[in-house]
Design a protein around this motif. Structure first.
Motif, PDB file in Angstrom:
ATOM      1  N   ILE A 122      36.374 -30.786 -42.567  1.00 45.36           N
ATOM      2  CA  ILE A 122      37.222 -31.937 -42.219  1.00 45.36           C
ATOM      3  C   ILE A 122      37.775 -32.598 -43.474  1.00 45.36           C
ATOM      4  CG2 ILE A 122      37.296 -34.146 -41.026  1.00 45.36           C
ATOM      5  CD1 ILE A 122      36.939 -31.731 -39.200  1.00 45.36           C
ATOM      6  N   VAL A 123      36.947 -32.692 -44.515  1.00 45.49           N
ATOM      7  CA  VAL A 123      37.402 -33.283 -45.773  1.00 45.49           C
ATOM      8  C   VAL A 123      38.486 -32.414 -46.406  1.00 45.49           C
ATOM      9  CG1 VAL A 123      36.708 -33.851 -48.135  1.00 45.49           C
ATOM     10  CG2 VAL A 123      35.260 -34.531 -46.221  1.00 45.49           C
ATOM     11  N   VAL A 124      38.304 -31.088 -46.373  1.00 43.93           N
ATOM     12  CA  VAL A 124      39.323 -30.169 -46.906  1.00 43.93           C
ATOM     13  C   VAL A 124      40.627 -30.314 -46.127  1.00 43.93           C
ATOM     14  CG1 VAL A 124      39.949 -27.739 -47.211  1.00 43.93           C
ATOM     15  CG2 VAL A 124      37.638 -28.521 -47.792  1.00 43.93           C
ATOM     16  N   LEU A 125      40.531 -30.403 -44.810  1.00 44.08           N
ATOM     17  CA  LEU A 125      41.719 -30.589 -43.979  1.00 44.08           C
ATOM     18  C   LEU A 125      42.401 -31.913 -44.309  1.00 44.08           C
ATOM     19  CD1 LEU A 125      43.458 -29.573 -41.584  1.00 44.08           C
ATOM     20  CD2 LEU A 125      41.890 -30.793 -40.059  1.00 44.08           C
ATOM     21  N   ALA A 126      41.612 -32.967 -44.501  1.00 43.97           N
ATOM     22  CA  ALA A 126      42.179 -34.271 -44.823  1.00 43.97           C
ATOM     23  C   ALA A 126      42.866 -34.243 -46.186  1.00 43.97           C
ATOM     24  CB  ALA A 126      41.082 -35.337 -44.807  1.00 43.97           C
ATOM     25  N   TRP A 127      42.297 -33.517 -47.153  1.00 47.17           N
ATOM     26  CA  TRP A 127      42.922 -33.395 -48.473  1.00 47.17           C
ATOM     27  C   TRP A 127      44.301 -32.764 -48.342  1.00 47.17           C
ATOM     28  CZ3 TRP A 127      40.491 -34.447 -53.358  1.00 47.17           C
ATOM     29  CH2 TRP A 127      41.269 -34.107 -54.473  1.00 47.17           C
ATOM     30  N   TRP A 128      44.405 -31.752 -47.483  1.00 41.66           N
ATOM     31  CA  TRP A 128      45.670 -31.038 -47.285  1.00 41.66           C
ATOM     32  C   TRP A 128      46.690 -31.895 -46.538  1.00 41.66           C
ATOM     33  CZ3 TRP A 128      47.372 -27.898 -42.740  1.00 41.66           C
ATOM     34  CH2 TRP A 128      48.517 -27.146 -43.032  1.00 41.66           C
ATOM     35  N   LEU A 129      46.234 -32.599 -45.502  1.00 38.46           N
ATOM     36  CA  LEU A 129      47.152 -33.359 -44.658  1.00 38.46           C
ATOM     37  C   LEU A 129      47.431 -34.767 -45.184  1.00 38.46           C
ATOM     38  CD1 LEU A 129      45.861 -32.425 -41.082  1.00 38.46           C
ATOM     39  CD2 LEU A 129      47.956 -31.638 -42.180  1.00 38.46           C
ATOM     40  N   LYS A 130      46.405 -35.418 -45.718  1.00 36.68           N
ATOM     41  CA  LYS A 130      46.537 -36.829 -46.081  1.00 36.68           C
ATOM     42  C   LYS A 130      46.619 -37.067 -47.582  1.00 36.68           C
ATOM     43  CE  LYS A 130      46.157 -39.802 -43.461  1.00 36.68           C
ATOM     44  NZ  LYS A 130      47.236 -40.548 -42.768  1.00 36.68           N
ATOM     45  N   GLY A 131      46.218 -36.076 -48.390  1.00 38.63           N
ATOM     46  CA  GLY A 131      46.310 -36.232 -49.827  1.00 38.63           C
ATOM     47  C   GLY A 131      45.006 -36.638 -50.479  1.00 38.63           C
ATOM     48  N   HIS A 132      44.976 -36.527 -51.824  1.00 38.61           N
ATOM     49  CA  HIS A 132      43.735 -36.757 -52.553  1.00 38.61           C
ATOM     50  C   HIS A 132      43.313 -38.218 -52.536  1.00 38.61           C
ATOM     51  CE1 HIS A 132      46.789 -37.824 -55.553  1.00 38.61           C
ATOM     52  NE2 HIS A 132      45.858 -38.547 -56.132  1.00 38.61           N
ATOM     53  N   ARG A 133      44.272 -39.149 -52.485  1.00 33.24           N
ATOM     54  CA  ARG A 133      43.899 -40.571 -52.511  1.00 33.24           C
ATOM     55  C   ARG A 133      43.072 -40.945 -51.290  1.00 33.24           C
ATOM     56  NH1 ARG A 133      48.440 -44.990 -53.723  1.00 33.24           N
ATOM     57  NH2 ARG A 133      48.304 -43.852 -55.710  1.00 33.24           N
ATOM     58  N   PHE A 134      43.474 -40.452 -50.123  1.00 31.91           N
ATOM     59  CA  PHE A 134      42.721 -40.742 -48.904  1.00 31.91           C
ATOM     60  C   PHE A 134      41.305 -40.191 -49.002  1.00 31.91           C
ATOM     61  CE2 PHE A 134      41.158 -39.269 -44.792  1.00 31.91           C
ATOM     62  CZ  PHE A 134      41.154 -40.445 -44.076  1.00 31.91           C
ATOM     63  N   VAL A 135      41.174 -38.966 -49.497  1.00 27.94           N
ATOM     64  CA  VAL A 135      39.854 -38.346 -49.609  1.00 27.94           C
ATOM     65  C   VAL A 135      38.994 -39.099 -50.621  1.00 27.94           C
ATOM     66  CG1 VAL A 135      38.603 -36.255 -50.265  1.00 27.94           C
ATOM     67  CG2 VAL A 135      40.659 -36.079 -48.877  1.00 27.94           C
ATOM     68  N   LEU A 136      39.583 -39.496 -51.748  1.00 27.80           N
ATOM     69  CA  LEU A 136      38.825 -40.271 -52.736  1.00 27.80           C
ATOM     70  C   LEU A 136      38.379 -41.609 -52.161  1.00 27.80           C
ATOM     71  CD1 LEU A 136      40.880 -39.557 -55.985  1.00 27.80           C
ATOM     72  CD2 LEU A 136      38.661 -38.607 -55.335  1.00 27.80           C
ATOM     73  N   ASN A 137      39.260 -42.250 -51.384  1.00 29.38           N
ATOM     74  CA  ASN A 137      38.874 -43.496 -50.715  1.00 29.38           C
ATOM     75  C   ASN A 137      37.702 -43.264 -49.773  1.00 29.38           C
ATOM     76  OD1 ASN A 137      40.872 -44.933 -52.011  1.00 29.38           O
ATOM     77  ND2 ASN A 137      42.307 -44.874 -50.296  1.00 29.38           N
ATOM     78  N   THR A 138      37.742 -42.151 -49.066  1.00 29.30           N
ATOM     79  CA  THR A 138      36.668 -41.815 -48.136  1.00 29.30           C
ATOM     80  C   THR A 138      35.354 -41.583 -48.865  1.00 29.30           C
ATOM     81  OG1 THR A 138      38.234 -40.846 -46.556  1.00 29.30           O
ATOM     82  CG2 THR A 138      35.933 -40.165 -46.364  1.00 29.30           C
ATOM     83  N   VAL A 139      35.424 -40.908 -50.026  1.00 32.66           N
ATOM     84  CA  VAL A 139      34.221 -40.685 -50.830  1.00 32.66           C
ATOM     85  C   VAL A 139      33.633 -42.018 -51.275  1.00 32.66           C
ATOM     86  CG1 VAL A 139      33.355 -39.766 -53.013  1.00 32.66           C
ATOM     87  CG2 VAL A 139      34.883 -38.383 -51.600  1.00 32.66           C
ATOM     88  N   TYR A 185      52.374 -30.400 -38.434  1.00 32.37           N
ATOM     89  CA  TYR A 185      51.394 -29.326 -38.460  1.00 32.37           C
ATOM     90  C   TYR A 185      51.501 -28.505 -39.740  1.00 32.37           C
ATOM     91  CZ  TYR A 185      50.112 -30.130 -33.635  1.00 32.37           C
ATOM     92  OH  TYR A 185      49.642 -30.688 -32.481  1.00 32.37           O
ATOM     93  N   HIS A 186      52.655 -28.537 -40.396  1.00 32.34           N
ATOM     94  CA  HIS A 186      52.852 -27.803 -41.629  1.00 32.34           C
ATOM     95  C   HIS A 186      53.407 -28.749 -42.689  1.00 32.34           C
ATOM     96  CE1 HIS A 186      52.118 -24.055 -39.501  1.00 32.34           C
ATOM     97  NE2 HIS A 186      52.977 -24.447 -38.601  1.00 32.34           N
ATOM     98  N   PRO A 187      52.552 -29.605 -43.254  1.00 34.35           N
ATOM     99  CA  PRO A 187      53.056 -30.628 -44.170  1.00 34.35           C
ATOM    100  C   PRO A 187      53.678 -30.057 -45.427  1.00 34.35           C
ATOM    101  CG  PRO A 187      50.654 -30.507 -44.220  1.00 34.35           C
ATOM    102  CD  PRO A 187      51.110 -29.657 -43.072  1.00 34.35           C
ATOM    103  N   ILE A 188      53.203 -28.901 -45.909  1.00 29.43           N
ATOM    104  CA  ILE A 188      53.764 -28.316 -47.115  1.00 29.43           C
ATOM    105  C   ILE A 188      55.200 -27.880 -46.877  1.00 29.43           C
ATOM    106  CG2 ILE A 188      53.548 -26.416 -48.759  1.00 29.43           C
ATOM    107  CD1 ILE A 188      50.535 -26.528 -48.344  1.00 29.43           C
ATOM    108  N   GLY A 195      33.211 -37.782 -42.045  1.00 32.57           N
ATOM    109  CA  GLY A 195      34.035 -36.716 -41.488  1.00 32.57           C
ATOM    110  C   GLY A 195      34.423 -36.948 -40.048  1.00 32.57           C
ATOM    111  N   ASP A 196      33.526 -37.541 -39.247  1.00 33.60           N
ATOM    112  CA  ASP A 196      33.854 -37.788 -37.849  1.00 33.60           C
ATOM    113  C   ASP A 196      34.937 -38.854 -37.721  1.00 33.60           C
ATOM    114  OD1 ASP A 196      31.975 -39.501 -38.911  1.00 33.60           O
ATOM    115  OD2 ASP A 196      30.969 -39.887 -37.028  1.00 33.60           O
ATOM    116  N   ASP A 197      34.931 -39.834 -38.627  1.00 30.39           N
ATOM    117  CA  ASP A 197      35.992 -40.843 -38.622  1.00 30.39           C
ATOM    118  C   ASP A 197      37.338 -40.215 -38.984  1.00 30.39           C
ATOM    119  OD1 ASP A 197      33.968 -42.558 -38.075  1.00 30.39           O
ATOM    120  OD2 ASP A 197      34.266 -43.875 -39.792  1.00 30.39           O
TER     121      ASP A 197
END
Length: 221
Positions: free
Chosen positions: A68-85, A211-214, A139-141
């Motif tokens: 889920i974290v890997v998916l969030a990194w791809w879809l939402k970007g590194h800032r969101f994942v760092l905030n989550t960490v 579905y395909h952000p890239i 991850g569930d959030d």
């Protein structure tokens, strides 16, 4: 001036995340744990795995969170994942401090409706603060948020659906009374999350993620 304003905004969001995560940890320990209320989300799934298959909950949580974290990194970007960490580490630290040093005891075994009400209000507000600040507490959030954006279902309602499903299955090993009051707490929390995330922003329609952000970014370029 723009840089200063940007840092002020980030500082406000950071404080909001720290406050939300700390409130979540405080509530989960002093209200949920001390009064026997159950857990939904990935924690509930990890406990179910322990009960049914004797899987270690810590490893189960990692296995659930990582994709889920890997998916969030791809879809939402590194800032969101760092905030989550940051939010997740704050939650773990505050929970540990409550467990080790807090002298406060909130024995509400004789009044589980009040325990469920307090749990729902406080966890909903805490999780809502973290989401509003641009992060998630686990991850569930993250999964609830992504599903909300894809489906158009309100974020709080998606939290309710996911937690209620897990808790219903968890009746295989959890006490019925405590589980029912936990579901009540989840219902309250879901409403409070929606209110907290959207307060002051009008009637917002959840944004649908591509579905395909890239490819989407390439097309815009």
């Amino acid at each position: 001036m723009r840089t200063k304003a940007r840092w002020q905004t980030y500082g406000t969001r950071l404080l909001m995340m720290l406050a939300g995560s700390s409130l979540l940890a405080f509530t989960y320990y002093h209200i949920n744990f001390q009064n026997g209320l159950s857990e939904g989300g990935f924690v509930g799934l990890a406990l179910l795995g322990k009960y049914l298959f004797n899987l270690p909950p810590a490893l189960t949580m990692i296995a659930l969170d990582l994709p889920i974290v890997v998916l969030a990194w791809w879809l939402k970007g590194h800032r969101f994942v760092l905030n989550t960490v940051v939010a997740s580490l704050t939650f773990s630290l505050v929970y540990e401090l409550c467990e080790q040093f807090s002298p406060l005891s909130m024995n509400l075994h004789g009044n589980l409706p009040l325990a469920a009400l307090l749990s729902g209000l406080l966890t909903g507000f805490g999780a809502g603060l973290v989401l509003r600040a641009g992060g998630a507490s686990g991850g569930d959030d993250i999964l609830s948020m992504l599903l909300s954006q894809w489906s158009g279902i309100k974020i709080g309602t998606m939290f309710i659906i996911m937690d209620a499903v897990v808790l219903t299955v968890s009746l295989l090993y959890l006490p019925f009374k405590e589980t029912m009051f936990t579901i009540l707490a989840v219902l309250i929390a879901g409403k409070v999350i929606t209110w907290t995330v959207h307060y002051g922003q009008g009637q917002l329609t959840p944004m649908r993620l591509p579905y395909h952000p890239i490819k989407e970014k390439t097309a815009r370029a």
